[in-house]
Design an enzyme around this catalytic site. Sequence first.
Site, mmCIF file in Angstrom:
data_model
loop_
_atom_site.group_PDB
_atom_site.id
_atom_site.type_symbol
_atom_site.label_atom_id
_atom_site.label_comp_id
_atom_site.label_asym_id
_atom_site.label_seq_id
_atom_site.Cartn_x
_atom_site.Cartn_y
_atom_site.Cartn_z
ATOM 1 N N CYS A 75 17.802 54.645 -28.388
ATOM 2 C CA CYS A 75 17.148 55.017 -29.650
ATOM 3 C C CYS A 75 16.818 53.773 -30.485
ATOM 4 O O CYS A 75 17.662 52.907 -30.697
ATOM 5 C CB CYS A 75 18.034 55.956 -30.439
ATOM 6 S SG CYS A 75 18.437 57.464 -29.522
ATOM 7 N N ASP B 74 23.966 61.476 -26.373
ATOM 8 C CA ASP B 74 24.115 62.104 -27.687
ATOM 9 C C ASP B 74 22.872 62.909 -28.046
ATOM 10 O O ASP B 74 22.962 64.022 -28.568
ATOM 11 C CB ASP B 74 24.345 61.038 -28.758
ATOM 12 C CG ASP B 74 25.701 60.372 -28.618
ATOM 13 O OD1 ASP B 74 26.407 60.666 -27.649
ATOM 14 O OD2 ASP B 74 26.051 59.562 -29.496
ATOM 15 N N CYS C 22 17.901 56.435 -22.335
ATOM 16 C CA CYS C 22 18.808 55.319 -22.605
ATOM 17 C C CYS C 22 19.410 54.757 -21.325
ATOM 18 O O CYS C 22 19.742 53.571 -21.255
ATOM 19 C CB CYS C 22 19.946 55.770 -23.521
ATOM 20 S SG CYS C 22 19.442 56.724 -24.964
ATOM 21 N N SER D 75 25.546 60.793 -36.332
ATOM 22 C CA SER D 75 24.737 59.893 -35.517
ATOM 23 C C SER D 75 24.288 58.729 -36.382
ATOM 24 O O SER D 75 24.174 58.846 -37.608
ATOM 25 C CB SER D 75 23.514 60.643 -34.997
ATOM 26 O OG SER D 75 22.514 59.758 -34.574
ATOM 27 N N GLU E 296 28.879 64.807 -33.397
ATOM 28 C CA GLU E 296 27.998 64.263 -34.425
ATOM 29 C C GLU E 296 27.184 65.378 -35.077
ATOM 30 O O GLU E 296 26.793 66.345 -34.424
ATOM 31 C CB GLU E 296 27.047 63.232 -33.822
ATOM 32 C CG GLU E 296 27.751 61.988 -33.345
ATOM 33 C CD GLU E 296 26.794 60.973 -32.741
ATOM 34 O OE1 GLU E 296 27.213 59.814 -32.583
ATOM 35 O OE2 GLU E 296 25.643 61.324 -32.436
ATOM 36 N N CYS F 46 23.746 53.562 -23.961
ATOM 37 C CA CYS F 46 23.774 54.565 -25.028
ATOM 38 C C CYS F 46 25.001 54.343 -25.913
ATOM 39 O O CYS F 46 25.805 53.455 -25.673
ATOM 40 C CB CYS F 46 23.761 55.963 -24.415
ATOM 41 S SG CYS F 46 23.344 57.309 -25.552
ATOM 42 N N ASP F 47 25.132 55.189 -26.930
ATOM 43 C CA ASP F 47 26.102 54.958 -28.009
ATOM 44 C C ASP F 47 27.512 54.628 -27.540
ATOM 45 O O ASP F 47 28.098 53.629 -27.952
ATOM 46 C CB ASP F 47 26.182 56.204 -28.900
ATOM 47 C CG ASP F 47 24.899 56.457 -29.661
ATOM 48 O OD1 ASP F 47 23.863 55.909 -29.247
ATOM 49 O OD2 ASP F 47 24.923 57.209 -30.635
ATOM 50 N N LYS F 48 28.111 55.493 -26.729
ATOM 51 C CA LYS F 48 29.514 55.340 -26.354
ATOM 52 C C LYS F 48 29.674 54.455 -25.129
ATOM 53 O O LYS F 48 30.782 54.032 -24.808
ATOM 54 C CB LYS F 48 30.159 56.707 -26.089
ATOM 55 C CG LYS F 48 29.875 57.746 -27.177
ATOM 56 C CD LYS F 48 30.159 57.227 -28.562
ATOM 57 C CE LYS F 48 29.659 58.174 -29.646
ATOM 58 N NZ LYS F 48 28.206 58.351 -29.717
#
Length: 559
Positions: free
Chosen positions: A195, A82, A50, A473, A447, A123-125
């Site tokens: 992802c 993650d 990522c 997630s 998660e 990425c996610d955060k």
Amino acid sequence: MTLKKHSWEISENDEHPAGKAMLYATGMSDKKMKQPFVGVASCGYESNPCNMHLNDFAGLIKASSQEYDLTGLVFNTIGISDGTTMGTLGMRYSLVSREIIADSIESFIIGHSFDGCVSVAGCDKNMPGALMGMIRTDRPSILVYGGTIASGNYKGEKLNIVSAFEAFGKRVNGNISDEDYDGVMRNACPGKGACGGMYTANTMSSAIEAMGMSLPYSSSYPANSPEKLRECREVNKYMRILLEKDIKPSDIITKKSIENAVTVAIALGGSTNAVMHIIAIARTAGVEFNIEDFKAINAKTPMLGDFKPSGKFMMEDLHEQGGVPAFMKYMLQNGFLHGDCMTVTGQTLEENLKDIEPVTVSMVNVIHPLENPIKATGHLCILDGNLAPEGAVAKITGKEGSSFTGPAHVFDSEQEANDAIRDHKVQKGEVLVIRNIGPKGGPGMPEMLKPTSMIIGAGLGSDVALITDGRFSGGTHGFVVGHVTPEAWSGGPIGLVKNGDIITIDADGLKLSVAVSDEELAERKKSWKQKEMPELQGTLKKYNKLVSTASEGCVTDKF
């Protein structure tokens, strides 16, 4: 009007010679000294797909800044993967990293008197953290998404990161050979990018584009596409416009633009994490928007995106059909979006979409028609009830059914649950309760993709439900409820549940309840003891003291 509203202090102020001396020491030319300073914040690092390319993107943005008479200067913040940390102690730092990213961008941009900021996040955060940091500085800012990963392939099967987690469940259940298990791991992630399904990264990138804080198509250009490279080269064109017009995050992020973000996240079938992240973004921006507002939008927004984890498609498939702008044009034409919201192009959302063709919708396409949605109302259900007096979040797409009732099987840690699933100690019909892993109790609200993926891989996806004061997630699917508030560590009812208590998850009635009287819960509370965490130090210790509840966005500046 000077465009160096802030950087003049360190580059042109004769009463501050040290600043100028240090800038000259870096090799900065007189021309660059006279141009607006734009910080290029990279969340890049080498150890996950990522983020591994983000420093390259940041370098490209810096190099192109000269074409628009801007001085781009790269600095770095962090990221926590993650996927890498899932199921380990490292996952406790994932949500925490959002606050660290926000703190570092705020600190650097203001600390170095920069005039604007471009954040490169993957990425996610990364994305909500970067956006929150830019909101705090309230200087012209743009977020560039690192882009989605291409799908993997093994023996003709299309793969993504969740395929690797679910393969472990299959292995535990004896449904996959060691050779194929290894083959899935080696081929699930073919290269750079976040992802690929409608997991949290693609959910948040889409929401932020709908909010107006990234350029059109930023959320759906693949990481390895020529279009993503073009975006990086052109972003300074729009930064110049923002500086000239003095358009700041406070001019873009409003109640209406937040509503646009939520609508797009729900309609695409996005991650439960969107609830806490968007609430946190709104709080940071000073916009009144809470979990009840989210609930109201969910009630009137159909789910149209047939994306993994519960559907068939990846973000790369939407890109091929016009990307997020084509989807937003369809939603705008049908009255679901506010077209008059300002964006980082210097134009409104409606102006950005004026010449874009709406996505082609069909029952076999990535996007289903409004007349035949996957779910008539949103899938991000906000529940309450005697198990979640302050709220909980469930991702119910309709494929799981609309209710689940069963006896509780209680675990006071994720590892206990994973061991039970691995050892075939989970029975059909049970509601697994994983607790003491909330924002304070984790700490960090880890998660639960590993246990939910093990459940799916073991073939129990339609026979077992799971509730937790942790989170999920975006790759999680099945009958699951997270963000249960108050959390167990703070004395919430989820901490009082016993094995065998009958729990009901009612997605239609939006209730999460346990068949135990208020009197009995009060009696149990008398003997309840808070989980002790004497090992806490540093980052997690501070987070435990400062973090707000999941329903408040897990922000750390509430006080």
